[in-house]
Design a protein around this motif. Structure first.
Motif, PDB file in Angstrom:
ATOM      1  N   VAL A 267       0.825  -1.211   0.000  1.00 52.82           N
ATOM      2  CA  VAL A 267       0.000   0.000   0.000  1.00 52.82           C
ATOM      3  C   VAL A 267       0.862   1.263   0.000  1.00 52.82           C
ATOM      4  O   VAL A 267       0.348   2.363   0.187  1.00 52.82           O
ATOM      5  CB  VAL A 267      -0.952   0.020   1.218  1.00 52.82           C
ATOM      6  N   ILE A 268       2.169   1.110  -0.189  1.00 53.97           N
ATOM      7  CA  ILE A 268       3.085   2.253  -0.239  1.00 53.97           C
ATOM      8  C   ILE A 268       3.575   2.411  -1.665  1.00 53.97           C
ATOM      9  O   ILE A 268       4.151   1.470  -2.222  1.00 53.97           O
ATOM     10  CB  ILE A 268       4.287   2.059   0.696  1.00 53.97           C
ATOM     11  N   PRO A 269       3.363   3.556  -2.307  1.00 53.58           N
ATOM     12  CA  PRO A 269       3.844   3.733  -3.682  1.00 53.58           C
ATOM     13  C   PRO A 269       5.351   3.924  -3.723  1.00 53.58           C
ATOM     14  O   PRO A 269       5.862   5.021  -3.864  1.00 53.58           O
ATOM     15  CB  PRO A 269       3.096   4.985  -4.161  1.00 53.58           C
ATOM     16  N   ALA A 270       6.080   2.818  -3.548  1.00 53.92           N
ATOM     17  CA  ALA A 270       7.543   2.872  -3.525  1.00 53.92           C
ATOM     18  C   ALA A 270       8.147   2.055  -4.650  1.00 53.92           C
ATOM     19  O   ALA A 270       9.264   1.569  -4.559  1.00 53.92           O
ATOM     20  CB  ALA A 270       8.058   2.369  -2.173  1.00 53.92           C
ATOM     21  N   GLY A 316       0.226  -9.062  -3.907  1.00 56.50           N
ATOM     22  CA  GLY A 316      -1.146  -9.307  -3.482  1.00 56.50           C
ATOM     23  C   GLY A 316      -1.765  -8.108  -2.802  1.00 56.50           C
ATOM     24  O   GLY A 316      -2.904  -7.727  -3.088  1.00 56.50           O
ATOM     25  N   MET A 317      -1.011  -7.478  -1.895  1.00 55.81           N
ATOM     26  CA  MET A 317      -1.519  -6.291  -1.213  1.00 55.81           C
ATOM     27  C   MET A 317      -1.691  -5.130  -2.183  1.00 55.81           C
ATOM     28  O   MET A 317      -2.591  -4.299  -2.021  1.00 55.81           O
ATOM     29  CB  MET A 317      -0.577  -5.886  -0.085  1.00 55.81           C
ATOM     30  N   ALA A 318      -0.819  -5.062  -3.182  1.00 52.76           N
ATOM     31  CA  ALA A 318      -0.930  -3.986  -4.178  1.00 52.76           C
ATOM     32  C   ALA A 318      -2.256  -4.052  -4.912  1.00 52.76           C
ATOM     33  O   ALA A 318      -2.846  -3.020  -5.255  1.00 52.76           O
ATOM     34  CB  ALA A 318       0.225  -4.072  -5.175  1.00 52.76           C
ATOM     35  N   MET A 319      -2.746  -5.253  -5.156  1.00 48.77           N
ATOM     36  CA  MET A 319      -4.048  -5.387  -5.808  1.00 48.77           C
ATOM     37  C   MET A 319      -5.154  -4.859  -4.902  1.00 48.77           C
ATOM     38  O   MET A 319      -6.129  -4.258  -5.368  1.00 48.77           O
ATOM     39  CB  MET A 319      -4.301  -6.850  -6.170  1.00 48.77           C
ATOM     40  N   GLY A 320      -5.002  -5.078  -3.593  1.00 47.23           N
ATOM     41  CA  GLY A 320      -5.984  -4.524  -2.654  1.00 47.23           C
ATOM     42  C   GLY A 320      -5.975  -3.012  -2.658  1.00 47.23           C
ATOM     43  O   GLY A 320      -7.036  -2.365  -2.648  1.00 47.23           O
ATOM     44  N   ALA A 321      -4.771  -2.413  -2.665  1.00 48.22           N
ATOM     45  CA  ALA A 321      -4.660  -0.953  -2.704  1.00 48.22           C
ATOM     46  C   ALA A 321      -5.228  -0.398  -4.003  1.00 48.22           C
ATOM     47  O   ALA A 321      -5.844   0.672  -4.028  1.00 48.22           O
ATOM     48  CB  ALA A 321      -3.197  -0.538  -2.543  1.00 48.22           C
ATOM     49  N   LEU A 322      -5.034  -1.135  -5.095  1.00 45.64           N
ATOM     50  CA  LEU A 322      -5.557  -0.688  -6.387  1.00 45.64           C
ATOM     51  C   LEU A 322      -7.082  -0.705  -6.389  1.00 45.64           C
ATOM     52  O   LEU A 322      -7.732   0.245  -6.845  1.00 45.64           O
ATOM     53  CB  LEU A 322      -5.021  -1.598  -7.494  1.00 45.64           C
ATOM     54  N   LEU A 323      -7.667  -1.768  -5.846  1.00 45.73           N
ATOM     55  CA  LEU A 323      -9.126  -1.886  -5.848  1.00 45.73           C
ATOM     56  C   LEU A 323      -9.780  -0.886  -4.897  1.00 45.73           C
ATOM     57  O   LEU A 323     -10.798  -0.282  -5.221  1.00 45.73           O
ATOM     58  CB  LEU A 323      -9.532  -3.310  -5.441  1.00 45.73           C
ATOM     59  N   ALA A 324      -9.188  -0.707  -3.707  1.00 43.07           N
ATOM     60  CA  ALA A 324      -9.838   0.103  -2.678  1.00 43.07           C
ATOM     61  C   ALA A 324      -9.535   1.590  -2.801  1.00 43.07           C
ATOM     62  O   ALA A 324     -10.377   2.428  -2.500  1.00 43.07           O
ATOM     63  CB  ALA A 324      -9.417  -0.387  -1.292  1.00 43.07           C
ATOM     64  N   LEU A 325      -8.298   1.922  -3.217  1.00 43.69           N
ATOM     65  CA  LEU A 325      -7.885   3.335  -3.261  1.00 43.69           C
ATOM     66  C   LEU A 325      -7.706   3.862  -4.676  1.00 43.69           C
ATOM     67  O   LEU A 325      -7.599   5.076  -4.874  1.00 43.69           O
ATOM     68  CB  LEU A 325      -6.568   3.520  -2.497  1.00 43.69           C
ATOM     69  N   GLY A 326      -7.627   2.957  -5.651  1.00 45.54           N
ATOM     70  CA  GLY A 326      -7.288   3.393  -7.006  1.00 45.54           C
ATOM     71  C   GLY A 326      -5.850   3.841  -7.099  1.00 45.54           C
ATOM     72  O   GLY A 326      -5.496   4.664  -7.948  1.00 45.54           O
ATOM     73  N   LEU A 327      -4.981   3.274  -6.235  1.00 45.55           N
ATOM     74  CA  LEU A 327      -3.587   3.702  -6.139  1.00 45.55           C
ATOM     75  C   LEU A 327      -2.672   2.632  -6.716  1.00 45.55           C
ATOM     76  O   LEU A 327      -2.539   1.549  -6.145  1.00 45.55           O
ATOM     77  CB  LEU A 327      -3.222   3.955  -4.672  1.00 45.55           C
TER      78      LEU A 327
END
Length: 509
Positions: A267-270, A316-327
């Motif tokens: 969830v961190i754009p790094a 896997g977590m990145a997909m969650g951040a993409l779905l929930a935050l659009g990030l």
């Protein structure tokens, strides 16, 4: 409705014969493309993006999930067998993985990677199922100022952390932003940077840019370097493609530690999974020094297990951040975001309300993809390795053909083919001059969001731009951004000091 009930409905949608077929096809294609030299998971998604527009959204994104996770294993297979990782996220796995292969343990190394990917991806999928709805509820509090802060956070973090040079990272970002503003201004209706060409009134397609930058640019780069490249011998795995009880006991703590390290970075754009894989490898190396018989440098199984688990848990977590935050936290996630927009969908809190059947079927497909990849990769890893025997001229000619056909099929415009070639040459120059590509993609994807949010925030405050830094969420995001930048600058300063000290020691010696 209860999360488990929604997940059960998602499994009911994902376990249809058609969707199972798309999961399998995605896993096969992702692994195959990831194994091939010079390619990777991001290129796999970019190449398939134009092809999937004929599918319904649920089938398309289930297939993308398989491609995304399958490409990561293909990247690692390439690194273990040939010491040439498909993407930067697989570099840490090559340090001990290739040494295991050289020591006659290639089959065990591939099994370690497959199980690590399974554990990291499965744990991340479980966390995402419970965290993503909460993140979506939280992001429903976001207004224009908060979305602008989120976009700035992604811009600055990816530009400064991904690239060795912040200047190169920012340059790539502004190129992406520059491409994003081409076309008709949505507010005033005035053409911007179109050079009076009607072909540019609708802007430059994100699909064209991603395929050109990630696929065609890489093909041109490899073709130019072909004469200077040496063919590395393919190590053929022999022996048992599973781990003994002692090896499992050795690798299990590393898998768990790597998974724990990788989860927060989703969830961190790094820049994706590069940083957590190196952190996981570094932790295992420090722990190894405390042992009576250090194994690092000789083919330590823990030095492969931890980065593999970390990389897949981050994905896997990145997909969650993409779905929930659009990030999007990486170039591959940015392409996935582009795919959502091509279907008229905007990831974020409203996606869970407007397309719940798609979201929960996609989340369920993560679990299915993990199982499918484990079944495919444990016994058949050597079959994937045989793809490396394809002559490179045929391979890259085929990729170029698919790039052109994919773009022409989506637009039917020869102008887009010209743009594909021009932006492909730009991608080649960036690759040759060591400019990062992720900031360009993220800049183009999030540029319109940042512009719209900035305008909406300013208009709602009658032109008072201080509204951008007034809310608690905005202030928190800017504070986190400052912390990320300080951490990045400190790390680079320390690395330079160590490099100078090492050079001085060599001179003195």
């Amino acid at each position: 409705m209860d999360v488990l009930t929604l997940l059960g409905e998602g499994f009911a949608g994902a376990l249809t014969p058609a969707n199972l077929m798309w999961v399998l096809i995605g896993c096969l294609l992702g692994t195959a493309v990831g194994v091939l030299p010079g390619l990777g998971s991001s290129m796999a998604v970019a190449l398939l993006l134009p092809i999937t527009f004929s599918l319904d959204p649920t089938a398309a994104f289930i297939m993308f999930a398989g491609v995304y996770f399958g490409g990561l294993f293909g990247d690692s297979t390439m690194g273990i067998l040939m010491n040439t990782p498909g993407q930067a996220s697989a570099i840490a796995s090559t340090f001990e993985g290739h040494k295991m292969a050289l020591n006659g343990r290639a089959a065990q190394a591939l099994a370690t990677a497959a199980i690590g990917a399974f554990i990291g991806g499965m744990v991340a999928s479980i966390v995402v199922v419970f965290v993503a709805p909460a993140l979506a509820d939280f992001s429903s509090r976001f207004g224009p100022a908060e979305f602008f802060a989120l976009a700035v956070f992604a811009f600055a973090a990816t530009s400064s952390v991904v690239a060795d040079s912040a200047i190169k990272g920012l340059t790539a970002l502004f190129i992406g932003l520059g491409i994003a503003v081409i076309g008709i201004d949505g507010v005033s209706g005035a053409p911007r940077f179109t050079m009076d060409s009607p072909n540019l009134f609708d802007g430059i397609s994100l699909v064209t840019v991603t395929v050109a930058i990630l696929a065609l640019g890489e093909v041109i780069y490899v073709a130019c370097l072909e004469r200077h490249m040496t063919n590395k011998a393919l190590i053929r795995p022999t022996g048992r493609p599973w781990l003994s009880r002692r090896e499992l006991k050795e690798a299990t703590p590393a898998w768990l530690r790597g998974t724990a390290i990788g989860l927060p970075f989703g969830v961190i754009p790094a820049g994706g999974s590069e940083i957590p894989t190196f952190l996981a490898y570094g932790l295992e190396k420090r722990l190894d020094k405390r042992r009576k018989n250090p194994m690092f440098g000789k083919g330590a199984i823990r030095g492969l297990a931890a980065p593999e688990a970390a990389g897949n848990s981050t994905t896997g977590m990145a997909m969650g951040a993409l779905l929930a935050l659009g990030l999007p936290i990486s170039a591959t996630a940015a392409i996935m975001l582009a795919a959502f927009r091509q279907y008229g969908l905007q990831p974020g809190p409203l996606l869970f309300d407007r397309a719940p059947e798609l979201v929960w079927a996609l989340l369920a497909s993560f679990f299915i993809a993990m199982v499918v990849l484990l079944i495919l990769n444990l016994p058949f890893a050597m079959l994937w390795a045989k793809l490396l025997l394809i002559p490179r001229p045929y391979l890259y000619a085929g990729i170029t053909l698919f790039c052109g056909l994919g773009i022409y099929a989506t637009s039917g415009s020869t102008f887009d083919l010209v743009m594909l070639l021009g932006i492909g040459l730009l991608g080649f120059l960036m690759r040759a001059l060591d400019f990062p590509l992720a900031p360009l993609i993220i800049g183009m994807v999030l540029g319109p969001l940042a512009e719209t949010s900035l305008r909406d925030a300013a208009m709602s405050a009658n032109g008072d731009f201080s509204v951008l830094v007034q809310g608690p969420i905005s202030i928190t995001l800017y504070a986190l951004l400052a912390a990320v930048l300080v951490f990045s600058i400190r790390g680079k300063v320390v690395a330079r000091k160590r490099a100078k000290a090492a050079a001085k020691e060599l001179v003195d010696a």
